[in-house]
Design an enzyme around this catalytic site. Structure first.
Site, short mmCIF file in Angstrom:
data_model
loop_
_atom_site.label_atom_id
_atom_site.label_comp_id
_atom_site.label_asym_id
_atom_site.label_seq_id
_atom_site.Cartn_x
_atom_site.Cartn_y
_atom_site.Cartn_z
N ASP A 1 13.53 18.59 -26.94
CA ASP A 1 12.38 18.67 -27.94
C ASP A 1 12.22 17.81 -29.11
O ASP A 1 13.63 17.61 -29.86
CB ASP A 1 11.83 20.07 -28.09
CG ASP A 1 10.41 20.13 -28.55
OD1 ASP A 1 9.93 21.08 -27.79
OD2 ASP A 1 10.01 19.69 -29.40
N ASP B 1 14.10 12.83 -28.04
CA ASP B 1 12.72 12.13 -27.70
C ASP B 1 12.55 11.73 -26.31
O ASP B 1 13.65 10.68 -25.80
CB ASP B 1 12.34 10.83 -28.68
CG ASP B 1 10.88 10.64 -28.64
OD1 ASP B 1 10.38 10.27 -27.52
OD2 ASP B 1 10.12 10.51 -29.67
N TYR C 1 -6.39 10.95 -23.39
CA TYR C 1 -5.35 12.05 -22.92
C TYR C 1 -5.42 12.31 -21.57
O TYR C 1 -4.46 12.43 -20.78
CB TYR C 1 -5.58 13.17 -23.67
CG TYR C 1 -4.96 14.59 -23.41
CD1 TYR C 1 -3.73 14.95 -23.66
CD2 TYR C 1 -5.49 15.46 -22.62
CE1 TYR C 1 -2.95 15.58 -23.29
CE2 TYR C 1 -4.72 16.57 -21.98
CZ TYR C 1 -3.49 16.76 -22.40
OH TYR C 1 -2.80 17.90 -21.90
N LYS D 1 -2.45 11.98 -18.66
CA LYS D 1 -1.94 12.93 -17.91
C LYS D 1 -1.94 12.75 -16.34
O LYS D 1 -1.22 12.97 -15.48
CB LYS D 1 -2.59 14.33 -18.24
CG LYS D 1 -2.19 14.87 -19.41
CD LYS D 1 -0.89 15.59 -19.27
CE LYS D 1 0.25 15.63 -20.45
NZ LYS D 1 1.51 16.10 -19.80
N ASN E 1 -6.75 24.77 -19.75
CA ASN E 1 -7.00 25.38 -21.20
C ASN E 1 -6.17 26.44 -21.23
O ASN E 1 -6.65 27.74 -21.26
CB ASN E 1 -8.51 25.70 -21.43
CG ASN E 1 -9.17 24.54 -21.59
OD1 ASN E 1 -9.53 23.47 -20.71
ND2 ASN E 1 -9.43 23.89 -23.15
N ARG F 1 -14.90 26.93 -20.34
CA ARG F 1 -13.61 26.71 -19.92
C ARG F 1 -13.00 27.71 -19.09
O ARG F 1 -13.18 29.04 -19.17
CB ARG F 1 -12.76 26.47 -21.06
CG ARG F 1 -13.11 25.35 -21.92
CD ARG F 1 -12.61 23.91 -21.23
NE ARG F 1 -12.89 22.83 -22.31
CZ ARG F 1 -13.96 22.11 -21.98
NH1 ARG F 1 -15.09 22.36 -21.56
NH2 ARG F 1 -14.11 20.99 -23.00
N ASP G 1 -15.10 14.97 -24.85
CA ASP G 1 -15.42 16.33 -24.23
C ASP G 1 -15.78 16.69 -22.90
O ASP G 1 -16.87 15.81 -22.56
CB ASP G 1 -16.28 17.26 -25.33
CG ASP G 1 -15.66 18.46 -25.92
OD1 ASP G 1 -14.37 18.53 -25.90
OD2 ASP G 1 -16.30 19.45 -26.46
C1 UD1 Z 1 -8.15 19.68 -22.80
C2 UD1 Z 1 -8.03 19.70 -21.44
C3 UD1 Z 1 -6.78 20.49 -21.00
C4 UD1 Z 1 -5.74 20.36 -21.99
C5 UD1 Z 1 -6.04 20.37 -23.29
C6 UD1 Z 1 -5.02 19.82 -24.37
C7 UD1 Z 1 -10.28 19.66 -20.32
C8 UD1 Z 1 -11.41 20.60 -19.61
N1 UD1 Z 1 -9.29 20.28 -20.74
O1 UD1 Z 1 -8.68 20.75 -23.18
O2 UD1 Z 1 -6.36 20.45 -19.93
O3 UD1 Z 1 -4.53 20.98 -21.72
O4 UD1 Z 1 -7.00 19.31 -23.52
O5 UD1 Z 1 -5.54 19.98 -25.70
O6 UD1 Z 1 -10.36 18.63 -20.71
N2 UD1 Z 1 -13.83 23.10 -29.87
C9 UD1 Z 1 -14.74 23.76 -30.98
N3 UD1 Z 1 -14.25 23.99 -32.16
C10 UD1 Z 1 -13.02 23.77 -32.52
C11 UD1 Z 1 -11.88 22.92 -31.47
C12 UD1 Z 1 -12.55 22.96 -30.08
O7 UD1 Z 1 -15.92 23.95 -30.52
O8 UD1 Z 1 -12.67 23.92 -33.55
C13 UD1 Z 1 -14.58 23.12 -28.62
C14 UD1 Z 1 -14.02 21.47 -27.93
O9 UD1 Z 1 -15.17 20.60 -28.50
C15 UD1 Z 1 -14.26 21.83 -26.70
C16 UD1 Z 1 -13.64 23.13 -26.47
O10 UD1 Z 1 -13.64 23.90 -27.63
O11 UD1 Z 1 -15.41 21.90 -26.10
C17 UD1 Z 1 -12.06 23.43 -25.92
O12 UD1 Z 1 -11.48 22.46 -26.79
P1 UD1 Z 1 -9.83 22.48 -26.88
O13 UD1 Z 1 -9.19 23.50 -27.12
O14 UD1 Z 1 -9.34 21.46 -27.84
O15 UD1 Z 1 -9.42 21.80 -25.35
P2 UD1 Z 1 -10.13 20.91 -24.34
O16 UD1 Z 1 -10.24 19.42 -25.12
O17 UD1 Z 1 -10.99 21.48 -23.66
#
Ligand code: UD1
Length: 315
Positions: free
Chosen positions: A34, A57, A145, A149, A174, A213, A275
């Site tokens: 790590d 790394d 991202y 992946k 998620n 999600r 998103d």
């Molecule tokens: C994405 C990937 C997931 C990956 C992850 C790594 C998808 C469907 N999933 O997750 O496979 O492992 O990235 O980070 O693309 N949100 C808010 N408020 C906040 C933070 C986030 O509303 O403060 C919303 C985001 O806009 C999104 C949802 O929550 O709609 C989830 O966001 P996040 O937890 O960052 O993960 P993903 O981007 O879905």
């Protein structure tokens, strides 16, 4: 003799859960690699005496190759795992996620590793019209991202077919649970919800909150990794690592408030770039080929996670 396990990103949230599961299964030698860019040694606190930790790394072949040589299984979790961060820092995140994965696969091939289990992402699907998302669908990445992946997944598959390196990719949906770092603007949304509720502050939901999600508890993901490490006839393949359910952000915040017994209306902000609207895993292939069965319902996972943040998470 192939006698050890390597977990890249083993000081991270998901990697450290895999380390714990390996120890519970009686693994004798576990090597954690790590860089501590996003991982934290404190995630390994109580298991530190039972593992070998190397700060290295994955982009550095000379450092990483000797650690991988002759490993039974390499769990490749090291990455910069954030959609928004990949948009803001495209070079750095590409370098770690794509070049780092390529370097790791080269080292695994030369070092005659038994199998590489690769942490892929459900983001590869993008905004598919059909739910749940099944592995046979054409990928459609919407962010750097997601593309990183997916590139790693394709590399893993090509290393299997061209060089005979045994690889399996798991598209995580998620992941949430204990040890997810809530302190960065790039943190997973449920870790942010936990911090918000314990601090009695409203979270900001990006968009209308009706995006959904397939939130997956980290111990289920760790268990899936162990199954993927042992399954037969899966080399070069990709499987969903999800729970099979789908919860909106509004629904998730409502549940967090219910568990905590508080009422804190969320704030709403503009939708986030890159998103995906809805995400839900088809879990049939992972069940059939890997024997995987998720154990944690969303509510059970959330209760455990909130308890961890309250008692151990320093919130
Ligand atoms: C994405 C990937 C997931 C990956 C992850 C790594 C998808 C469907 N999933 O997750 O496979 O492992 O990235 O980070 O693309 N949100 C808010 N408020 C906040 C933070 C986030 O509303 O403060 C919303 C985001 O806009 C999104 C949802 O929550 O709609 C989830 O966001 P996040 O937890 O960052 O993960 P993903 O981007 O879905």
């Amino acid at each position: 003799m192939r006698d050890h396990y390597v977990v890249t990103g083993g000081a991270g949230f998901i990697g450290s859960a895999i380390v714990r599961s390996l120890l519970e299964e009686g693994a004798r030698r576990i090597v954690v690699v790590d860089s501590l860019v996003t991982g934290r040694e404190s995630n390994l606190e109580e298991v530190r005496q039972s593992i070998e930790f190397h700060r290295a790394d994955i982009r550095n072949y000379e450092e990483v190759a000797p650690l991988l040589r002759g490993a039974a299984v390499v769990f490749h979790e090291a990455a910069i795992p954030s959609v928004p961060r990949s948009i803001e820092e495209p070079e750095f995140t590409h370098d770690v996620n794509v070049n780092g994965t390529f370097t790791l696969l080269c080292a695994a091939r030369v070092g005659e590793v038994g199998r590489v289990v690769y942490a892929a992402s459900s983001s590869a699907y993008g905004d598919s019209q059909v739910l749940p998302k099944v592995e046979t669908m054409a990928p459609s990445p919407k962010s750097p991202y997601a593309l990183h992946k997916l590139a790693g997944e394709y590399y893993a598959s090509v290393f299997a077919s061209v060089y005979g390196l045994d690889t399996v990719s798991l598209r995580y949906f998620n992941v949430y649970g204990p040890r997810q770092d809530p302190s960065s603007p790039y943190s997973g949304v449920l870790s942010i919800f936990m911090k918000s509720v314990l601090e009695r502050c409203p979270p900001t939901i990006f968009g209308d909150g009706e995006q959904s999600r397939d939130f997956t508890y980290v111990e289920d993901v760790a268990a899936l990794n162990l199954k993927a490490a042992r399954a037969r006839n899966v080399s070069g393949k990709t499987y969903n690592g999800g729970n099979g359910g789908r919860i909106t952000l509004n629904g998730a915040w409502a549940l967090v408030q219910k568990i905590e017994g508080v009422e804190i209306p969320a704030r709403y902000g503009p939708p986030r770039a890159g998103d995906v609207r809805h995400s839900q895993a088809d879990t049939a292939a992972a069940a059939r080929d890997l024997g995987h069965a998720p154990r944690f319902s969303f509510e059970e996972g959330m209760r455990r996670t909130l308890a961890w943040y309250r008692h151990d998470g320093g919130l």
